[in-house]
Each structure stands twice: as structure tokens, then as C-alpha cells.
Write a protein that holds these residues in place. Structure first.
Motif, PDB file in Angstrom:
ATOM      1  N   TYR A   1      -8.229   9.033   5.222  1.00  0.00           N
ATOM      2  CA  TYR A   1      -9.082  10.217   5.153  1.00  0.00           C
ATOM      3  C   TYR A   1     -10.527   9.809   4.908  1.00  0.00           C
ATOM      4  CZ  TYR A   1     -11.133  14.512   3.352  1.00  0.00           C
ATOM      5  OH  TYR A   1     -11.959  15.588   3.139  1.00  0.00           O
ATOM      6  N   GLU A   2     -10.709   8.878   4.007  1.00  0.00           N
ATOM      7  CA  GLU A   2     -12.077   8.428   3.727  1.00  0.00           C
ATOM      8  C   GLU A   2     -12.702   7.756   4.946  1.00  0.00           C
ATOM      9  OE1 GLU A   2     -11.233   5.954   0.438  1.00  0.00           O
ATOM     10  OE2 GLU A   2     -11.234   7.595  -1.015  1.00  0.00           O
TER      11      GLU A   2
ATOM     12  N   LYS B   1     -12.940  -0.274   3.080  1.00  0.00           N
ATOM     13  CA  LYS B   1     -11.693   0.387   2.710  1.00  0.00           C
ATOM     14  C   LYS B   1     -10.480  -0.467   3.010  1.00  0.00           C
ATOM     15  CE  LYS B   1     -11.906   3.557   0.953  1.00  0.00           C
ATOM     16  NZ  LYS B   1     -12.303   3.878  -0.450  1.00  0.00           N
ATOM     17  N   LEU B   2     -10.588  -1.390   3.945  1.00  0.00           N
ATOM     18  CA  LEU B   2      -9.455  -2.235   4.290  1.00  0.00           C
ATOM     19  C   LEU B   2      -9.616  -3.652   3.735  1.00  0.00           C
ATOM     20  CD1 LEU B   2      -8.955  -1.097   8.008  1.00  0.00           C
ATOM     21  CD2 LEU B   2      -7.750  -0.293   5.948  1.00  0.00           C
ATOM     22  N   ASN B   3     -10.685  -3.834   2.966  1.00  0.00           N
ATOM     23  CA  ASN B   3     -10.938  -5.107   2.288  1.00  0.00           C
ATOM     24  C   ASN B   3     -10.916  -6.283   3.261  1.00  0.00           C
ATOM     25  OD1 ASN B   3     -11.579  -6.607   0.017  1.00  0.00           O
ATOM     26  ND2 ASN B   3      -9.444  -7.111  -0.415  1.00  0.00           N
TER      27      ASN B   3
ATOM     28  N   THR C   1       0.842  -1.181   0.000  1.00  0.00           N
ATOM     29  CA  THR C   1       0.000   0.000   0.000  1.00  0.00           C
ATOM     30  C   THR C   1       0.873   1.224   0.000  1.00  0.00           C
ATOM     31  OG1 THR C   1      -1.635  -1.223   1.286  1.00  0.00           O
ATOM     32  CG2 THR C   1      -1.840   1.169   1.217  1.00  0.00           C
TER      33      THR C   1
ATOM     34  N   THR D   1      -0.413   0.964   8.273  1.00  0.00           N
ATOM     35  CA  THR D   1      -1.837   1.291   8.174  1.00  0.00           C
ATOM     36  C   THR D   1      -2.527   1.144   9.530  1.00  0.00           C
ATOM     37  OG1 THR D   1      -1.892   0.529   5.872  1.00  0.00           O
ATOM     38  CG2 THR D   1      -4.004   0.697   7.031  1.00  0.00           C
TER      39      THR D   1
ATOM     40  N   ARG E   1       0.411   7.299  -0.208  1.00  0.00           N
ATOM     41  CA  ARG E   1      -0.673   8.114  -0.701  1.00  0.00           C
ATOM     42  C   ARG E   1      -2.005   7.383  -0.576  1.00  0.00           C
ATOM     43  NH1 ARG E   1      -1.538   8.917  -6.915  1.00  0.00           N
ATOM     44  NH2 ARG E   1      -2.216   6.810  -6.484  1.00  0.00           N
ATOM     45  N   GLU E   2      -2.017   6.112  -0.982  1.00  0.00           N
ATOM     46  CA  GLU E   2      -3.254   5.343  -0.889  1.00  0.00           C
ATOM     47  C   GLU E   2      -3.696   5.222   0.567  1.00  0.00           C
ATOM     48  OE1 GLU E   2      -3.098   2.267  -4.685  1.00  0.00           O
ATOM     49  OE2 GLU E   2      -2.061   1.762  -2.819  1.00  0.00           O
ATOM     50  N   ARG E   3      -2.687   5.029   1.405  1.00  0.00           N
ATOM     51  CA  ARG E   3      -3.008   4.894   2.823  1.00  0.00           C
ATOM     52  C   ARG E   3      -3.660   6.169   3.334  1.00  0.00           C
ATOM     53  NH1 ARG E   3       1.749   3.988   4.671  1.00  0.00           N
ATOM     54  NH2 ARG E   3       1.644   1.745   4.306  1.00  0.00           N
TER      55      ARG E   3
ATOM     56  N   GLN F   1      -5.213   8.436   1.642  1.00  0.00           N
ATOM     57  CA  GLN F   1      -6.562   8.570   1.081  1.00  0.00           C
ATOM     58  C   GLN F   1      -7.576   7.731   1.840  1.00  0.00           C
ATOM     59  OE1 GLN F   1      -6.342   7.539  -3.034  1.00  0.00           O
ATOM     60  NE2 GLN F   1      -4.926   9.179  -3.540  1.00  0.00           N
ATOM     61  N   VAL F   2      -7.182   6.488   2.057  1.00  0.00           N
ATOM     62  CA  VAL F   2      -8.097   5.566   2.722  1.00  0.00           C
ATOM     63  C   VAL F   2      -8.382   6.033   4.146  1.00  0.00           C
ATOM     64  CG1 VAL F   2      -8.284   3.249   3.680  1.00  0.00           C
ATOM     65  CG2 VAL F   2      -7.568   3.555   1.303  1.00  0.00           C
TER      66      VAL F   2
END
Lengths: 836, 400
Positions: A12-13, A38-40, A2, A124, A5-7, A9-10
Motif C-alpha cells: 500500500y505504501e 520499502k523492500l530494503n 514477511t 511479495t 499484513r506487513e506485505r 502495508q508495504v
């Protein structure tokens, strides 16, 4: 891998997804769904930590799937939490290749994430700390709000269901603004709930005095109280003023400053309602709300009726004092009827007392009858099956809302009244209130009517006892004056019949030779009813049992005692009381249960007096017989025989050479004769005890001295100064003086002397008899000092007894001053002492 | 696995269904109807003798379920004109869910959690693609069953819009609903899409379910068009917009899993409509794919259900190209087990003639693979059950 940046974003979401929802479960579930998405993750849960430090438990708040126990990862997480005393977070577990992550939700619980075969990387997980904290805070806030909401809902439910008006008010810009009212408030004050919300309480409950529904029309006193017109000035019984803040609280200017109080307040207020002006007890409670402002709850408790009842009660008690002081039953009833009319507004009412003779409930006092269409004869209740008699018999108040639909027996047909209240007065009778309209008596009328009836009954009980007491006192005084037992029985029957009004009264006398109770005296009515009066022998009759056992008894229903009463007997109830050894007194009635406890007790007391009177009369009769016999014996037999004995003895003295015995016989005969004379005097003195005659002292003394001188011609008797005072003395006072002088003369020898003189005292006279004799022996003076009237004395002792008795009966005292040189007997007639 | 195909009408379909259902090795029947087929389940067709022959009239002793799809896949080819009848070798338990267009209807109450107690491991899910609560339905499936049941399926319906009830069982058609057909057969699933990020992240600043109103504070359509124009090197006009859009879907990011694709299909009033919800506040990327990557992804999806060494096909296994989605794998000796393919119809349209290549990549060489092109795909990718767009889903059954 991960990327950072993706982290970001996730995260934040996720952060946006975590927030307050519409409840704890929804908040947790939405957040959990975001985490899983978001964490599948394949499964997850938000767990609430419960219990104390000794036993921590975890309760699922939100789970995915709904039944998380089907997921091995979740089951592993729960197992681990249950087995670990102080779990450290974040924690990572695995089961069959499935990874399970546990993170702390600070002060709330634990977040469980099952990520399947793929681990969530440590960076994460670490970055989720802030989001987890946000989730925990959101859950805690939802919990608190849920609790507050629950309490509030509970409170609102209670407020809505309470039957009293409640208003919720907040202060805004200095105005008391209504937040809400309950249904009871709407109905009571006639205001629409929607319109009330947001309105000022100042204007919501103003009143219009011109449209007051209260007939009394209250005015406002300076201290905030209210005075009813028509009531004495200062009478504030309907409204009590005062409160935390004081100040007036008038119907047209209600004081609502309580909305700013931070303590509960209580005061009485008057407000305009849909039923007119009414009095309320206003109770307020400040409640802080979640918004920071303080809400005030105002509860209005209608106390109008309470105040009205209180006032009526006070008036009733004041008025009741009148008939408690009334002399006699009729006066009590008249006053009670007036109180019922004036205080309770019973415009048509009356007191009806039971008359045993007429067997009816007779009207004793009525109000309003003359103005009504009721005929007088309709007020006399004779029908024992009617509702009036039933109320009297059962002792149960009866209220008839509408005579037209009443299915019981009415005492009168074609009556102009429509509703009635029948209140029993114990054994005395009934109080009846009626009205020309149906449903005229409400709960308040029934309540106060019962109260009045109870007071009236108490007053009648009291007058009844007083009357019975007077009757017994009179009977007791009268009974003892009877000359014989039959006279006692006659008076007893008369008193019994007059006092309790029993028509069938009889006294049975015990005949010991026959072992029977025979009727000796009875009323005319008993004779007419029973014809031939029965006799009672041992066994089979209550009268015999009562006599034999000496126990009084009341038979309320003769049919309940089996064969003790003749089946044809017209007597249905009876009181039987024993008269000691004499016999039995009975009072009977043709009605069942016709006698009261009071009457039973009265007859017992009367019978006890009669029994004592019978004993006294019997003794008196015996005494009279003895007296007659003794008088006859002494007057004729003894004296005649003594004269014969004395005469023969004197002949012997003259003719015989040895005269000692004969002289002795003569002396003894003289003594016996003297005793007979003394006995006669004693009888006369006792017979005239209590009588007084005006007596000149000087004449009295000279007469007595002359009498003694006549019997003792050789005696030297001197007479000193004698005042010409007149006193009220016993008719036979001369006996006392003669015996005192005789006592001195009898013991004279040689040149002995006796002197009699008298002198006045400040309040009386003293007569002194002095001699120079040997003195009176102590043995003869002791009985006199004991003062026993029954002491039997003889010879000279009888003379001293006579002196003592006559002087006492004259209200005086006797003193004996005796020595070797002589005796002085003083007869002191001092009017300062009480006559004996 | 028994399968029969016909291009006949209701009567022929009825005869075929009844025939397959009567077979001794069939315990459930799956019917896939092409959108242009002569048989229309909800139209009340009449048979040759004039009698009505809808699904509820079939004389069958086993459960039957099915749907209408833009394309039906069988025997290595795709068609929209026929009806494919597949006999399942294991018992099937059906659950019908209705009211997916009515917010007042509860979905979870229509799902039986005790299905798991009866040993079901795989469930085919067919849902009306045009119902408004498809994602909610998928979420309830996940909430009720978790990943204890392997779901595979997709959206049914016609490509150009609603064309009547698209889901049915032997008891009749289901409008605005879904059917869940669970079976004790185990399965392996591969889910791949092959789309890669070309722009973003963009924050969804305003959205309403499937409609994105704004991206980064700007009208979604304008922002999206600008991105597409930049990447494509030309600015699409409104009439050709969708032709471009089908190559530039949105992708929703998640950690530990690959992007969930959302397929825009229309623009209106500055907003972009998608197949599938795009939640407000989320970050999206604009994706793009080419033929090679898409086909590779499809191949990878099949590979996820097959052991490479046992097949010896040299097919790529788990080392799929970027944009692939990991899936479950079976033991290598399961080759030959029946497989199902649910391939997004937008891939079919995007690939055009190249779709034949993709089709060849996903079907088994013996022609036993059956399936359909769907309007959205339902499957879990070793994680949360999702409603995918523009993905290829392959499921392989076994009887263990």
C-alpha cells in the motif's frame, strides 16, 4: 518472514509512492527510492525498453546508485537482458551471493531490484504486479507529457520569437477568450499581455475610426472589403475580402468567428494598431490541446505596405503606357517626369540626357523646379566627377540620405535640396529626384524609382532605335542618289554627325597605288581639332586594321591600344567601320567610353548602306561612260564610216560587171546602219522609261504608217478604223507601231498587204498590225516571251524588241498570232493591267 | 589503533592531535569531542599562550576529522567532558558537505563518485544532527556510492539542541553540514536496535518531514499519547511526556528488513516531532523496548562484527533477539581489530544506569573500542543505507 499484513502495508505504501512526478526521471526515481526503501534493496533501476523487436535495448531512466555499473547485481541484470532474446518476467538472478530481481513494467520496460544476500519472497514479488503496472503507466504518461511539453515549449518558443503578432484563443461560453499573445502582438496592437489574457478577442482589437492613423480612411463595402477614400469607387486593391465564412470584418466590428473553425482559415482584415489602421493577412490554425478544448492560433501578417506597393505598381504600369506611346525622346521624358510626380510623389524631379556636343547631362524634362529655389543652370550637370556623373557612368543607382553629410562630390554647391535619388538611364542619361528634407526617400521610393527609370530607359531605347531606323532609311534613299563616291562620303559624314551627334567624323578613302588611307571628307570640328588630317598606312593604325580586315571596331579608350594612336591625339574614344573596298568611316570623341553599343550598331548599318550606295554609284558611273562612248561611236563613227562604205559600194554596183559582192556590201552596210538606228532608238526608249505623254491613237498610227510608207514607197499598207482615243503612252510609242508595220512590210512579196487598225477595249485600246507574210520565226519570239530586258538582239529582232519594250513601258502587252498565212501583231493597251 | 584522551582545552587538544598525527603508524586522525568538554571546536578558544587554536590551526600532515557528541566512549567508559583523539592506520580522504539546511544547495555535486576508484571501502560519516536535510544527505550517499562503500557514523551535536558547529576537519568547522572520511580499510558492521512493536499499524495521514501531524486521521500527539498511555498503564502529562516518549519510538515497516526507528522528542500543536523523517502515507508502529532487549540487541550488533567461535565469548551471534538488525560479519580471525561504536544517545538516556551494561556488551575487552553516543546513526543493514534512530551501530576495521 514477511507477514501478510506487513506485505499489504508495504504494498500500500509503495502504491502511494508511485505516481506522477514532475517529469519522467523524477517519477521513476521517486518510485524506485520507495521500492528500495520499502523492500530494503541495495540497488535498483528503472529501464526503458527501446529499439525494435529485432534489437531491443534497455536505457536506464532512474538508477540507484547514480552509477549503477559499480553494482555487480545491476551489471548482472543488464548482461542478462542483453543476452536474452525474449526475457520472461519476473526473473531472478544471483551473483556472488547477491540476489537480483527483474520485473516487467508493461509497455515501458523493466524494474531491477538488487536485494543483497536476502531474496525478496515470491509472494511479495507477485503482489507487486499491480504496483509495477501503475509505475509503468505513470512513466508512460510522463513520457507522453514530456513530449507534449517539449513540443509545446518548442511551439511557444517559436511563437514568441516570431516577429508577427500571434494570439492564442479558446472558445469559452461562446466567447473567444484570449489565452496568450506574443511580444509582437503586444507591440503591434498596443495591448498589455497580462491584460489581454482572459479578455475577449472581440473587444481586444476593436478600432476607433476617428483616430485612424491611415490617411486614406477606409470605408467598408457590403462584402467586407474596404474602399479608400479618394480612390475610385470599387478600388479594393488594398484589401481583398472573402474567406471561409465570409461576412464583414470591419475595424470597428472584427469578425472573430474563426475561433470556432476546425480548419485553418485565411483572410485579410484591417485592424487598429499603434501605427494607425493597417491591413493584415490573418491566418489561423486550430490546435487540439491536452485539456480537450481546441485552441486557435491566429497569425497576423502585416501586408499594408505590400498592398500599397501593389497599388502603386498598378498605377505605375498604367501610367507608363503613356510614355511608351510618346513620339520622340523629349515627349518620353516629359511624360516620365509627370508620372514620377503624379504616381510616385516625386515633387522635384527631372530627366537629364547626355548631349555629346555640350558634353553635359542636359535637363530635358523637369517637375517642380519652378516652385523650388533651384536655378535652371544648376540642372545642367557638367562636372564629370560628381555623384550624378558617377551614377551615369557606372550605371549604379545612388541614394543620398542627407547631402549635408554626404562625402561624395555634389554637382552643385549651395543647393536647396537635402536628399536625392540618382537613377541611371543606361547610355541616355539619368533620372534625378530630390527633396528639401533629409531621408526623404525610403526603400519603397527607391524601388519604384528604379522601376520607373528602367521603364524610361526602355522607352528611350525604343525611340532611339526608331529614330536610327528612320535615319538609316532616309540615308539609304539619299546615298544612292549621289552622283559619285565623294558625294556618298559627304552624305555619310553628315548623317553620322547629325544622328549620333559625334563632332569628329571622317571618311578615309583607300588609294591602291599608294596603299594608303587618305581623308576625303570630314566635319568642320574634326578639321579644327586635328588640323592636318592624318593618313594611315599598313601596320600601326586601327583604321588600317579595320579596313584591311573588314571588321568594325569600338575603341573605348585609345590609351588601351598602345601605340596605335598618337600620344598627342585629342581623340580619346572612337568608332571605326569599314566601307568595303572604298575605305573607312570614323567617329571620334574627346571623352573616354563615349559611344554606346547602339551607336556602334547604327554606324555599322549606315556604313553597309553607304557601301552599297558606293557600289551603285560606281556602277552607274561606269554605265554612263559606256553609254556615252557607245552613243558617240554609233552616232558619229559608225554611221560616218558606213556612209562611206555604202557610197563606195554603190559605185561598184554601178560600175562593176560583177556586182554580187558590191551589192552584198551595200546590203550589209544597210543592216549595220539599221542596227545603229535601232540602237539609238533603244537608248532613247530606255532613257525615257517611266515617262508618259497623252497620245491620240489615230494620229499615232497614221504618223507611223506615213513613216514606213516613206521608207517603203512600194509597200501596200492599209489603215483600218482608228478610234480617236487618247491614252498615256511612252513618248516613243510610235516606234512600236512603225516596227510592227515595218516587220510586215519587209516580208511582203508580190501582192502582199499590211493592214493597221485599232479598236477600243472596255478599259483601253488594241492596235492590230496584220500581214499575209510568212510569219515571225519562233526563235525571234522566244526572247520576248522570256521578258529579259538585257537580251541583246539585232536586225529585225531589234525591231520586235523595241515593239515589246515600248508597249511594256506603256503598261501594255504584245501578242503575236503567227501562221503560214500571215501574222497579226496586237499591241494591247489595257489599263486594267499594271504598268511595267 | 592509537588513541589518546584529554580533558584539557584547545591547547591540550591541539597538542594531542598533533602528537597523534605525527606518529608514523597514523595516516588519519578521528577526534571525538564530548559536549561538555573544555574544547569547543568552533568557539575560537585560545591556548595557554593566548593564541587561537581551532582545528584549522593544528599543525598536522594527515587529514583530521571529528565531531561533538553528547557522550564519548573510550576505554570501556563513557564521558561528556573530554576529547578522544584516535589515530587511524590507513589513509583517509575527506569530503566536506555543506548546505544541509539550504534546499537550494546541491548535495550530490559535493560527493566524488571516484572515491570508489581509489579503493575506499569504509567511510565514517559525521553529520550535523540538527540540519534539516540529513535524510536527503544519507539518500545521496546511497545514490552515489550504493553499498559499495560501508558507511558508519551518526549525527553530531549536543543533546539539548544546537550548540555551534558540531562537525570539523583540520581545515575548520562545518556548519549545517557533514564530513565523509573514506578509507581503504574494510569493515564489518552490525546494526541492531531491540525495539518491538506494541501498537499499530498506524497510517501517517499527514506529515511534514520530521513532524507527524496526524495518525489515522487523528492529531498525531493525541493518538500517540493514547497508545503510550494504554501500554504504559498510565497517561503521561505534558511535562513528563518525553520521559515516556523515549521508551515508545515509532517504527517504519519494510519488507526484508527490520523496522526503521523514528524517535519522537517533542510535541507541539498536536504534532509530534521526531529525529528523522516520517513520510506521509506510510504505516508506522509504536515500539517499545526494555533493558534486556536493548542490551541484547547491542550485543548482537557487536556479534555481527565478530566470529563467535574465534572469540569464544559465548556472545550471541546472528540469532539475536527480536528486533535485531542483521549486519555483515568478518572472518573469525579478525578479533582484536579496532572497533567503533555509535550508540544512540536516546538509548543512553533511556537505559540510564543500565547503559553501562549495554556499553559493556558492545566494547571489546581490551578497551580498544572507541565511539560516541550520537543523535541518529548512519549505517546499512545488508540493504539500503539508512538513517537510524535508537540503534546501536558497531563497526570493526580490518586492513585487508
Amino acid at each position: 518472514m514477511t507477514s501478510r499484513r506487513e506485505r499489504i502495508q508495504v504494498l500500500y505504501e509503495l502504491s502511494l509512492a508511485v505516481g506522477r512526478g514532475s517529469g519522467l526521471r523524477e517519477t521513476a526515481q521517486e518510485a524506485l527510492s520507495a521500492y528500495l526503501r520499502k523492500l530494503n534493496c541495495t540497488a535498483g533501476a528503472v529501464l526503458r525498453e527501446t529499439g525494435d523487436s529485432a534489437a531491443v535495448e534497455y536505457e536506464p531512466v532512474a538508477t540507484t546508485p547514480a552509477d549503477p555499473t559499480i553494482n555487480d547485481g545491476y551489471a548482472r541484470a543488464v548482461e542478462w537482458l542483453g543476452a536474452t532474446d525474449e526475457p520472461a518476467f519476473p526473473a531472478e538472478l544471483s551473483v556472488d551471493g547477491t540476489h537480483v530481481h527483474l520485473a516487467e513494467l508493461p509497455e515501458f520496460g523493466v524494474l531491477v531490484l538488487v536485494s543483497g544476500s536476502r531474496k525478496i519472497d515470491a509472494e511479495t514479488l507477485g503482489a507487486l504486479t499491480a504496483t509495477n503496472r501503475k509505475l509503468a503507466d505513470a512513466c508512460l504518461a510522463e513520457e507522453v507529457e514530456r513530449e507534449l511539453r517539449t513540443q509545446r515549449d518548442r511551439l511557444e518558443a517559436v511563437v514568441e520569437t516570431v516577429s508577427e503578432p500571434i494570439v492564442r484563443v479558446v472558445t469559452r461560453d461562446g466567447d473567444p477568450i484570449v489565452d496568450d499573445v506574443n511580444s509582437a502582438f503586444e507591440a503591434t496592437f498596443g495591448c498589455d499581455r497580462q491584460a489581454a489574457r482572459g479578455a475577449s478577442l472581440d473587444t481586444l482589437l476593436t478600432t476607433d475610426d476617428t483616430d485612424s492613423g491611415d490617411a486614406s480612411g477606409a470605408a467598408v463595402t457590403g462584402d467586407g472589403g474596404h474602399v479608400e477614400s479618394g480612390t475610385p469607387s470599387g478600388d479594393q486593391s488594398l484589401l481583398e475580402s472573402g474567406g471561409v465564412w465570409g461576412g464583414p470584418d470591419t475595424p470597428d466590428d472584427p469578425d472573430t468567428s474563426w475561433v470556432e473553425s476546425d480548419v485553418p482559415v485565411r483572410r485579410e482584415v484591417r485592424r487598429q494598431t499603434t501605427d494607425g489602421q493597417r491591413v493584415f493577412s490573418l491566418r489561423t490554425v486550430p490546435v487540439p490541446s491536452s485539456g480537450g478544448e481546441t485552441e486557435q492560433f491566429g497569425l497576423y501578417i502585416d501586408i499594408t505596405e505590400q498592398r500599397r506597393r501593389q497599388r502603386t505598381l498598378e498605377r505605375l504600369y498604367r501610367a507608363a503606357e503613356e510614355f511608351f506611346d510618346a513620339p520622340g525622346r523629349e515627349a518620353v521624358c516629359r511624360r516620365a517626369a509627370r508620372v514620377a510626380a503624379d504616381v510616385l510623389d516625386f515633387s522635384l524631379c527631372g530627366v537629364h540626357l547626355y548631349d555629346r556636343e555640350s558634353r553635359a547631362l542636359e535637363p530635358v524634362a523637369t517637375r517642380g523646379v519652378d516652385r523650388s529655389e533651384i536655378r535652371r543652370e544648376q540642372l545642367r550637370y557638367t562636372d564629370r566627377d560628381s555623384v550624378v556623373w558617377e551614377a551615369y557612368r557606372e550605371g549604379e543607382p545612388t541614394a543620398i540620405a542627407d547631402l549635408a553629410t554626404f562625402d561624395g562630390a555634389l554637382p552643385n554647391e549651395n543647393t536647396p535640396v537635402r536628399s536625392a535619388l540618382v537613377l541611371p538611364l543606361g547610355n541616355h542619361g539619368v533620372f534625378v529626384a530630390s527633396a528639401p528634407t533629409a531621408d526623404a526617400f525610403d526603400d519603397s521610393d527607391r524601388y519604384f524609382g528604379k522601376l520607373l527609370a528602367r521603364m524610361l530607359q526602355t522607352a528611350l531605347d525604343r525611340t532611339g532605335r526608331e529614330q536610327a531606323l528612320r535615319s538609316i532609311q532616309s540615308a539609304t534613299r539619299s546615298l544612292v542618289t549621289a552622283t559619285d563616291a565623294t558625294g556618298v562620303a559627304e552624305q555619310l559624314v553628315a548623317y553620322t554627325s547629325d544622328t549620333i551627334g559625334a563632332p569628329y567624323v571622317c571618311v578615309w578613302r583607300y588609294e591602291p597605288g599608294e596603299r594608303l588611307l587618305r581623308p576625303v571628307v570630314w566635319t568642320d570640328e574634326a578639321g579644327e581639332l586635328l588640323g592636318e588630317m592624318p593618313t594611315f598606312g599598313p601596320g600601326g593604325s586601327i583604321a588600317w586594321e579595320v579596313f584591311h580586315e573588314g571588321s568594325p571596331r569600338v575603341v573605348d579608350d585609345v590609351t588601351s591600344v598602345g601605340e596605335a594612336y598618337d600620344a598627342d591625339s585629342p581623340i580619346r574614344s572612337e568608332i571605326l567601320v569599314p566601307l568595303g573596298e572604298y575605305g573607312v568611316l570614323t567617329a571620334g570623341s574627346q571623352l573616354v567610353d563615349d559611344f554606346s553599343r547602339t551607336e556602334f550598331e547604327f554606324l555599322q548599318t549606315l556604313a553597309a548602306s553607304a557601301e552599297s550606295a558606293l557600289q551603285i554609284v560606281g556602277k552607274r558611273q561606269e554605265l554612263n561612260v559606256l553609254d556615252e562612248v557607245l552613243a558617240r561611236i554609233l552616232r558619229h563613227n559608225v554611221r560616218n564610216d558606213l556612209n562611206v562604205i555604202r557610197g563606195r559600194a554603190e559605185l561598184l554596183v554601178d560600175e562593176a560587171s560583177e556586182t554580187d559582192h558590191a551589192e552584198r556590201i551595200v546590203d550589209t552596210a544597210d543592216e549595220i546602219l539599221s542596227t545603229a538606228i535601232n540602237a539609238k532608238q533603244i537608248r532613247r526608249i530606255v532613257d525615257r522609261r517611266g515617262e508618259f505623254v497623252a497620245t491620240r491613237i489615230d494620229r499615232l498610227v497614221r504618223s507611223a504608217v506615213e513613216g514606213v510608207a516613206g521608207d517603203y514607197p512600194d509597200a501596200e499598207i492599209g489603215v483600218g478604223p482608228l478610234p480617236g482615243v487618247e491614252l498615256e503612252l511612252h513618248p516613243h510609242f510610235e516606234y512600236a507601231v512603225r516596227h510592227a508595220v515595218e516587220n510586215g512590210v519587209e516580208h511582203q512579196s508580190g501582192e502582199s498587204w499590211v493592214t493597221v487598225r485599232a479598236a477600243t477595249l472596255e478599259t483601253g485600246v488594241v492596235i492590230e498590225v496584220e500581214d499575209d507574210g510568212p510569219g515571225i520565226p519562233e526563235a525571234e519570239l522566244d526572247p520576248l516571251a522570256a521578258g529579259e530586258e538585257t537580251q541583246l538582239v539585232h536586225g529585225s529582232g531589234a525591231g520586235l524588241w523595241i515593239v515589246d519594250r515600248v508597249v511594256r513601258y506603256s503598261g501594255g502587252t504584245v501578242e503575236f498570232d503567227t501562221s503560214d498565212s500571215g501574222t497579226v501583231v496586237r499591241l494591247i493597251l489595257d489599263r486594267a493591267t499594271t504598268p511595267w | 589503533m592509537r588513541q589518546e584522551y584529554t580533558e584539557g582545552g584547545a591547547g591540550a587538544v591541539a597538542t594531542l592531535v598533533e602528537s597523534v598525527a605525527a606518529a608514523t603508524d597514523v595516516e588519519g586522525v578521528f577526534v571525538l569531542v564530548g559536549e561538555a568538554a573544555a574544547f569547543t571546536p568552533g568557539a575560537g578558544d585560545t591556548g595557554g599562550d593566548g593564541s587561537e587554536t581551532g582545528p584549522e590551526t593544528w599543525d598536522v600532515a594527515v587529514p583530521v576529522f571529528g565531531g561533538v557528541f553528547p557522550v564519548v566512549i573510550h576505554d570501556g567508559t563513557e564521558t561528556d567532558r573530554g576529547t578522544l583523539v584516535v589515530g587511524l592506520p590507513a589513509g583517509v580522504e575527506l569530503q566536506s558537505v555543506t548546505g544541509l539546511d539550504d534546499e537550494r544547495v546541491g548535495i550530490d555535486t559535493q560527493l566524488d563518485p571516484e572515491v570508489l576508484d581509489r579503493g575506499h571501502e569504509t567511510a565514517f560519516v559525521l553529520v550535523d544532527a540538527y540540519a534539516s536535510r540529513v535524510e536527503e544527505f544519507v539518500g545521496e550517499l546511497f545514490d552515489t556510492y550504493g553499498v559499495e562503500v560501508t558507511f558508519v557514523g551518526g549525527g553530531a551535536g549536543c543533546l539539548d539542541g544546537p550548540c555551534g558547529p558540531s562537525v570539523f576537519t583540520h581545515q575548520g568547522t562545518i556548519s549545517d553540514g557533514a564530513v565523509v572520511a573514506s578509507t581503504p580499510l574494510a569493515s564489518a558492521v552490525g546494526v541492531e536496535h531491540g525495539w518491538e512493536e506494541v501498537a499499530g499499524p498506524l497510517r501517517v495521514t499527514d506529515s511534514d518531514g520530521r513532524t507527524v501531524h496526524s495518525l489515522d486521521g487523528e492529531p498525531a500527539a493525541e493518538r500517540y499519547r493514547a497508545i503510550v498511555a494504554e501500554h504504559a498503564g498510565e497517561s503521561p502529562d505534558p511535562e513528563s511526556f518525553f520521559e515516556f516518549a523515549k521508551g515508545y519510538p515509532f517504527g517504519i515497516s519494510r519488507v526484508g528488513g527490520e523496522t526503521v526507528v523514528r524517535d519522537p522528542y517533542a510535541v507541539s500543536d498536536g504534532s509530534v516531532d521526531c529525529f528523522g523523517a516520517v513520510p506521509e502515507g506510510e504505516f508506522v508502529h509504536v515500539l517499545h523496548g526494555d533493558r534486556r532487549r536493548l542490551v541484547a540487541a547491542a550485543r548482537a550488533a557487536r556479534a555481527d562484527t565478530v566470529d563467535d567461535t574465534a572469540e569464544g565469548s559465548g556472545e550471541p551471534g546472528r540469532d539475536s533477539p527480536d528486533g535485531g538488525i542483521a549486519g555483515e560479519s568478518l572472518d573469525h580471525d579478525s578479533v582484536g581489530s579496532p572497533s567503533f561504536v555509535f550508540d544512540c544517545v536516546s538509548r543512553v538516556r533511556y537505559l540510564g544506569e543500565a547503559f553501562a551494561e549495554e556499553l559493556a556488551a558492545v566494547v571489546d575487552g581490551d578497551g580498544s573500542t572507541v565511539g560516541a553516543s550520537t543523535l541518529g546513526e548512519i549505517a546499512d543493514d545488508d540493504g539500503r543505507l539508512e538513517y537510524h534512530n535508537k540503534a546501536t551501530v558497531v563497526a570493526r576495521l580490518s586492513d585487508r
